[in-house]
Design an enzyme around this catalytic site. Sequence first.
Site, PDB file in Angstrom:
ATOM      1  N   TYR A  81     -55.808 -54.570 -42.943  1.00 46.91           N
ATOM      2  CA  TYR A  81     -56.488 -54.781 -41.665  1.00 46.91           C
ATOM      3  C   TYR A  81     -55.523 -55.291 -40.599  1.00 46.91           C
ATOM      4  O   TYR A  81     -55.865 -55.306 -39.414  1.00 46.91           O
ATOM      5  CB  TYR A  81     -57.635 -55.790 -41.796  1.00 46.91           C
ATOM      6  CG  TYR A  81     -58.741 -55.421 -42.757  1.00 46.91           C
ATOM      7  CD1 TYR A  81     -58.836 -54.145 -43.310  1.00 46.91           C
ATOM      8  CD2 TYR A  81     -59.688 -56.366 -43.127  1.00 46.91           C
ATOM      9  CE1 TYR A  81     -59.838 -53.824 -44.202  1.00 46.91           C
ATOM     10  CE2 TYR A  81     -60.698 -56.060 -44.022  1.00 46.91           C
ATOM     11  CZ  TYR A  81     -60.772 -54.795 -44.558  1.00 46.91           C
ATOM     12  OH  TYR A  81     -61.766 -54.487 -45.450  1.00 46.91           O
ATOM     13  N   HIS A 108     -57.070 -53.641 -53.433  1.00 45.92           N
ATOM     14  CA  HIS A 108     -57.916 -52.991 -52.432  1.00 45.92           C
ATOM     15  C   HIS A 108     -58.444 -51.621 -52.883  1.00 45.92           C
ATOM     16  O   HIS A 108     -59.576 -51.255 -52.585  1.00 45.92           O
ATOM     17  CB  HIS A 108     -57.141 -52.828 -51.125  1.00 45.92           C
ATOM     18  CG  HIS A 108     -58.005 -52.726 -49.922  1.00 45.92           C
ATOM     19  ND1 HIS A 108     -57.589 -53.077 -48.664  1.00 45.92           N
ATOM     20  CD2 HIS A 108     -59.281 -52.312 -49.755  1.00 45.92           C
ATOM     21  CE1 HIS A 108     -58.567 -52.891 -47.785  1.00 45.92           C
ATOM     22  NE2 HIS A 108     -59.597 -52.406 -48.439  1.00 45.92           N
TER      23      HIS A 108
END
Length: 269
Positions: free
Chosen positions: A57, A118
């Site tokens: 992010y 992730h």
Amino acid sequence: MEKVRLNNGLSIPLLGTGTNTYGKEDNSYNGELNGDYSALQSAIALGYRLIDTAISYRNEAGVGETVKNCGIPREEFFLTTKIPPSDDYTKDKETVRQTIEQSLENLQTDYIDLYLIHKPIEDEEQLKLTWEVLEEYVGKNKIKTIGVSNFTEEHIKQMEAFATIKPAVNQIQSNPNNWNDDLIKYLLKNDIRPQAWGPMNATDEHKEVLTEIGKPYGKSWAQVILRYQMQRGVIVIPKSHNPENQKANLDSLSFLLSDEDMTKIDHLT
């Protein structure tokens, strides 16, 4: 805030906030970082304590600074971040260690509550060494809880050959477009807590049905979705830049759906 117990004995809030567009131009995932974390400040002020970020992010540091400077003790928060499945971060054990240390620095904290892989690491040896380093940091008490994200049942079974600590969480897509029921049932059966990203992605037809279900409760279609997920044991991390919507999402904790309405939503397609 309702909490649920993880398989390591720790408790996690049942509802939190995603951050993947926070601190970015046009509130866009791929937008340039602009340092505007007012949406996260608003969420914290309203009572959100589960904060979900990720290395990919690009805003770990901004999230960390916002939490650090909010005036609320660190121990009240449950901070999550995630390591990407690429050589830049998981090439070897020393690279994984450097990645985790950078996350700790970015988040301005002595420990991270939940560290996830992730996405699946398809190379089994690389997956093994990454998990072993995560376990190492649990031993150092620099990470409290470890888990995975976007893993299938097969990916999780693959880990049984080497994991001495079972994943506590699997963060997956779950919404009316894809409830991911079979995977959620498998996770709950095996004491791995499912956590839903994108929990409110829904078509107009879904929204119409959910709106009708919500009317007797005085709740919106979005609140019905969140309550449904939480009632079936799924942690949710909705995200909004609007304080009113953030507040409304929190208000999904204030009611219970009937068994009949839960069954209606079960069959929503």
